[in-house]
Design a protein around this motif. Structure first.
Motif, PDB file in Angstrom:
ATOM      1  N   GLU A  60       1.208  -0.996   0.631  1.00 13.77           N
ATOM      2  CA  GLU A  60       0.137  -0.359   0.144  1.00 13.77           C
ATOM      3  C   GLU A  60       0.712   1.345   0.252  1.00 13.77           C
ATOM      4  OE1 GLU A  60      -3.842  -0.217   2.164  1.00 13.77           O
ATOM      5  OE2 GLU A  60      -3.415   2.076   2.215  1.00 13.77           O
ATOM      6  N   GLU A  96      -1.958  -0.701  -3.817  1.00  8.73           N
ATOM      7  CA  GLU A  96      -3.409  -0.190  -3.042  1.00  8.73           C
ATOM      8  C   GLU A  96      -2.943   1.127  -2.805  1.00  8.73           C
ATOM      9  OE1 GLU A  96      -6.199  -3.872  -1.700  1.00  8.73           O
ATOM     10  OE2 GLU A  96      -5.103  -2.680  -0.218  1.00  8.73           O
ATOM     11  N   SER A 147      -7.137   0.594  -6.210  1.00  6.72           N
ATOM     12  CA  SER A 147      -6.455  -1.066  -6.090  1.00  6.72           C
ATOM     13  C   SER A 147      -5.458  -0.657  -7.568  1.00  6.72           C
ATOM     14  CB  SER A 147      -6.977  -1.668  -6.381  1.00  6.72           C
ATOM     15  OG  SER A 147      -6.364  -3.058  -6.173  1.00  6.72           O
TER      16      SER A 147
END
Ligand code: COA
Length: 150
Positions: A60, A96, A147
């Motif tokens: 992320e 993400e 995403s």
């Protein structure tokens, strides 16, 4: 300008990191577990991003910021593209990112960099931040989740 990993004994650029995330506690927590990259120009740190592994094959982008005087010059986009390439080169399959429902510019920017909206974490900012956040005349309550397959 060069984009490089923060050196082992170098302090992270906290002022920049706090531009993207007002919670010092959360920033200090994920900076320990993630990898911090900085953009440097003439010896000055002008941008930052942090990649944090979350699930198998998933990373992320938990923080991205550019110094105020350099906004709107394409640097944010360059940093996001670099983060995507770093994640790819490390073998991750998915990247993400999340942002507030009130962060109109960031919602545009992530989509321009190839991210798709996958969900909304309702009341995330109410649950995790003690102070109310307002941007663009909108209260920041929910986290829009994005995403991208790598
Ligand atoms: N509507 C449509 N597009 C918008 C927009 C808006 N309101 N605001 C920005 N954009 C677009 C720009 O037009 C540009 O697209 P283009 O290249 O097609 O013209 C794109 O977003 C990227 O702009 P760029 O100049 O690369 O962004 P930047 O260098 O100003 O960096 C941030 C963007 C978000 C990193 C920077 O504003 C920042 O540091 N903000 C404070 C920290 C922060 O909010 N971080 C993100 C937390 S989720």
């Amino acid at each position: 300008m060069v984009i490089r990993k923060l050196h082992i004994n170098e302090d992270p650029p906290m002022d920049l990191l706090l531009l993207a995330d007002p919670s010092r506690i959360l920033v200090e927590e994920y900076i320990k577990r993630g990898e911090c990259y900085v953009a440097e120009s003439d010896g000055q740190i002008i941008g930052v991003y942090v990649l944090l592994p979350t699930r198998p094959e998933t990373v992320e982008l938990v923080n991205i910021a550019v110094i105020n005087t350099r906004h709107g010059k394409g640097l944010g986009k360059q940093l996001i593209i670099d983060a995507i390439n770093v994640a790819k080169s490390k073998g991750y399959r998915t990247i993400e990112v999340g942002t507030g429902n009130s962060s109109i510019g960031q919602i545009a920017l992530y989509q321009k960099c190839g991210f798709r909206i996958t969900g909304v974490d309702i009341d995330f900012f109410i649950r995790h931040y003690s102070e109310a956040i307002f941007e663009n005349g909108i209260q920041c309550r929910d986290m829009v989740r994005f995403s991208q397959d790598l």
